[in-house]
Write an enzyme that holds these catalytic residues in place. Structure first.
Site, PDB file in Angstrom:
ATOM      1  N   GLY A   9      28.152  21.561  61.484  1.00 25.20           N
ATOM      2  CA  GLY A   9      28.499  20.418  60.615  1.00 25.20           C
ATOM      3  C   GLY A   9      27.252  19.954  59.875  1.00 25.20           C
ATOM      4  N   GLY A  12      26.991  17.716  56.513  1.00 24.19           N
ATOM      5  CA  GLY A  12      27.464  16.338  56.519  1.00 24.19           C
ATOM      6  C   GLY A  12      26.357  15.306  56.412  1.00 24.19           C
ATOM      7  CD  GLN A  13      26.158   9.045  56.423  1.00 22.56           C
ATOM      8  OE1 GLN A  13      27.090   8.945  57.206  1.00 22.56           O
ATOM      9  NE2 GLN A  13      25.549   7.993  55.933  1.00 22.56           N
ATOM     10  CG  ASP A  35      29.609  22.134  57.169  1.00 21.90           C
ATOM     11  OD1 ASP A  35      29.000  21.075  57.415  1.00 21.90           O
ATOM     12  OD2 ASP A  35      30.833  22.154  56.881  1.00 21.90           O
ATOM     13  CB  ILE A  36      34.121  24.533  58.076  1.00 17.81           C
ATOM     14  CG1 ILE A  36      35.313  25.475  58.086  1.00 17.81           C
ATOM     15  CG2 ILE A  36      34.370  23.291  57.224  1.00 17.81           C
ATOM     16  CD1 ILE A  36      36.459  24.996  58.929  1.00 17.81           C
ATOM     17  CE1 TYR A 143      34.744   9.724  64.619  1.00 20.07           C
ATOM     18  CE2 TYR A 143      34.489   7.337  64.784  1.00 20.07           C
ATOM     19  CZ  TYR A 143      33.929   8.597  64.644  1.00 20.07           C
ATOM     20  OH  TYR A 143      32.563   8.724  64.541  1.00 20.07           O
TER      21      TYR A 143
HETATM   22  N1  NAD Z   1      28.063   8.621  59.791  1.00 16.73           N
HETATM   23  C1  NAD Z   1      28.276   7.625  60.619  1.00 16.73           C
HETATM   24  O1  NAD Z   1      28.144   6.455  60.254  1.00 16.73           O
HETATM   25  C2  NAD Z   1      28.652   7.919  62.063  1.00 16.73           C
HETATM   26  C3  NAD Z   1      28.791   6.838  62.955  1.00 16.73           C
HETATM   27  C4  NAD Z   1      29.152   7.108  64.273  1.00 16.73           C
HETATM   28  C5  NAD Z   1      29.312   8.426  64.701  1.00 16.73           C
HETATM   29  N2  NAD Z   1      29.171   9.464  63.818  1.00 16.73           N
HETATM   30  C6  NAD Z   1      29.372  10.824  64.313  1.00 16.73           C
HETATM   31  O2  NAD Z   1      28.296  11.671  63.917  1.00 16.73           O
HETATM   32  C7  NAD Z   1      28.794  12.993  63.650  1.00 16.73           C
HETATM   33  C8  NAD Z   1      28.398  13.415  62.237  1.00 16.73           C
HETATM   34  O3  NAD Z   1      28.943  12.471  61.331  1.00 16.73           O
HETATM   35  P1  NAD Z   1      28.715  12.572  59.766  1.00 16.73           P
HETATM   36  O4  NAD Z   1      28.776  11.197  59.236  1.00 16.73           O
HETATM   37  O5  NAD Z   1      27.546  13.415  59.458  1.00 16.73           O
HETATM   38  O6  NAD Z   1      30.063  13.320  59.351  1.00 16.73           O
HETATM   39  P2  NAD Z   1      30.411  14.033  57.957  1.00 16.73           P
HETATM   40  O7  NAD Z   1      31.880  13.899  57.750  1.00 16.73           O
HETATM   41  O8  NAD Z   1      29.498  13.558  56.882  1.00 16.73           O
HETATM   42  O9  NAD Z   1      30.062  15.556  58.266  1.00 16.73           O
HETATM   43  C9  NAD Z   1      30.811  16.354  59.121  1.00 16.73           C
HETATM   44  C10 NAD Z   1      30.586  17.801  58.719  1.00 16.73           C
HETATM   45  O10 NAD Z   1      31.375  18.637  59.578  1.00 16.73           O
HETATM   46  C11 NAD Z   1      31.910  19.682  58.793  1.00 16.73           C
HETATM   47  N3  NAD Z   1      33.098  20.228  59.454  1.00 16.73           N
HETATM   48  C12 NAD Z   1      34.367  19.739  59.456  1.00 16.73           C
HETATM   49  N4  NAD Z   1      35.173  20.556  60.146  1.00 16.73           N
HETATM   50  C13 NAD Z   1      34.408  21.581  60.598  1.00 16.73           C
HETATM   51  C14 NAD Z   1      34.671  22.743  61.369  1.00 16.73           C
HETATM   52  N5  NAD Z   1      35.905  23.012  61.807  1.00 16.73           N
HETATM   53  N6  NAD Z   1      33.648  23.567  61.649  1.00 16.73           N
HETATM   54  C15 NAD Z   1      32.386  23.301  61.186  1.00 16.73           C
HETATM   55  N7  NAD Z   1      32.090  22.236  60.453  1.00 16.73           N
HETATM   56  C16 NAD Z   1      33.086  21.383  60.150  1.00 16.73           C
HETATM   57  C17 NAD Z   1      32.230  19.057  57.447  1.00 16.73           C
HETATM   58  O11 NAD Z   1      32.332  20.063  56.433  1.00 16.73           O
HETATM   59  C18 NAD Z   1      31.022  18.124  57.269  1.00 16.73           C
HETATM   60  O12 NAD Z   1      29.974  18.756  56.561  1.00 16.73           O
HETATM   61  C19 NAD Z   1      30.306  12.931  63.891  1.00 16.73           C
HETATM   62  O13 NAD Z   1      30.590  13.336  65.208  1.00 16.73           O
HETATM   63  C20 NAD Z   1      30.623  11.460  63.751  1.00 16.73           C
HETATM   64  O14 NAD Z   1      31.759  11.124  64.484  1.00 16.73           O
HETATM   65  C21 NAD Z   1      28.844   9.222  62.500  1.00 16.73           C
END
Ligand code: NAD
Length: 317
Positions: A9, A12-13, A35-36, A143
């Protein structure tokens, strides 16, 4: 040969910032991003990258073997707001991916795992202010349910199979390089973009909705501190409460107005208000501060100045 690190992943952010930081400290070749889909070309082109579906155990196993992976950061998930639109998909993705990685660690194919939890594990019956590490947890979003169940499984795998899995309950994460991916705290990033681009913002939460938040640099610092801590010093086997600051939309708007006096905010709460109302206002993270000396660096003012400066610079280049 020293083992490498796999980030799942990574586009992602949080994954993208984690990859960037780890590549600068551990060496580009030692950090395999995956990443996917290739949704962040800067990240994809910055070093080794694999297309990998985190639901596909065989594919992960083969990637781990091919690259001699010892540590996995599992950042793939469906977040809170998107999860409410696709509950079954969120449950399937968030749980299948966690089991895949926990089972690889149980089989000793990998040595250490990072899996993020969230403040979404808490619910309306949780004490709202200074929410303790151990307290009532009755999450109302799909979630939050996946994160709470995930925490239980992390602890179970740690206790029963000796798996070294480490986890943080991230608050809302605020960053300038990458936009957020469908969470309830996304407004606190969008507001900076809109302030600079249009001078006004319509917020999807009400003005007094207080939520725990954190600047990305602090989130990365916390993640790496936890992963580098001695295993013996970690008393929490599920997931650590983690905090930096808490604020409302009104307060962040005021901080922006210090830099952009004409900035205007309006409020139009939507379905995400209901999610936000079920979460804490502030978090007690004293266990993290004791166990692995967690300290945050950014308050609301510092974060606001940094966001505006960095976004301005990005737009100009
Ligand atoms: N950003 C926040 O504010 C926040 C807060 C609390 C917890 N989190 C947790 O941190 C983690 C990362 O969050 P984020 O904000 O970077 O999420 P995001 O949505 O920005 O990124 C997630 C990434 O996972 C990839 N993805 C989706 N399905 C996939 C798969 N089947 N195989 C491989 N990759 C796949 C997506 O393409 C994306 O790039 C998550 O577990 C989220 O729950 C984030």
């Amino acid at each position: 040969m020293a083992s490498k690190t796999l980030i799942i992943g990574a586009c992602g952010q949080i994954g993208s910032e984690l990859t960037r930081t780890l590549r600068s400290t551990e060496g580009v070749e030692n950090i395999i991003a995956s990443d996917i889909k290739k949704s962040n070309m800067t990240l994809v082109e910055s070093g080794p990258f694999e297309i990998l579906d985190a639901k596909d155990l065989e594919a992960i196993h083969s990637c781990v073997k091919r690259h001699n992976i010892g540590t996995v950061y599992l950042m793939a998930a469906i977040l809170s707001a998107t999860g409410e639109k696709y509950p079954k998909k969120a449950w399937d993705l968030n749980m299948t991916t966690l089991f895949n990685i926990l089972n690889l660690a149980k089989e000793k194919v990998i040595k250490r795992v990072f899996w993020p939890s969230s403040i979404a594990v808490f619910g309306p019956t949780t004490p709202k202010d200074n929410t303790p590490q151990s307290t009532i947890m009755e999450p109302t979003t799909v979630y939050g349910i996946t994160k709470q169940v995930g925490e239980r499984w992390c602890e179970y795998y740690s206790e029963h199979y000796g798996v070294d899995v480490r986890s943080l309950r991230y608050p809302g994460i605020i960053s300038w390089r990458t936009k957020p991916g469908g969470g309830t705290t996304d407004y606190a990033v969008e507001i900076f973009h809109k302030a600079l681009e249009e001078g006004h913002y319509e917020c999807f939460l009400s003005e007094d909705t207080e939520l725990p938040m954190m600047f990305m640099d602090d989130a990365i610092k916390a993640t790496l501190s936890l992963m580098n801590a001695e295993k013996e010093s970690l008393s929490i086997k599920s997931s650590y409460n983690l905090a930096a600051i808490s604020f409302t939309p009104k307060q962040i708007a005021k901080a922006i107005q210090q830099e952009i006096p004409d900035f205007v905010i309006k409020y139009a709460p939507d379905y995400r208000q209901h999610i936000a109302d079920s979460w804490p206002n502030s978090i007690d993270d004293s266990v993290a501060r004791i166990d692995w000396q967690w300290e945050h660096d950014f308050n609301l003012k510092a974060l606001s100045i940094e966001m505006l400066q960095k976004l301005k610079k990005t737009e100009l280049t």
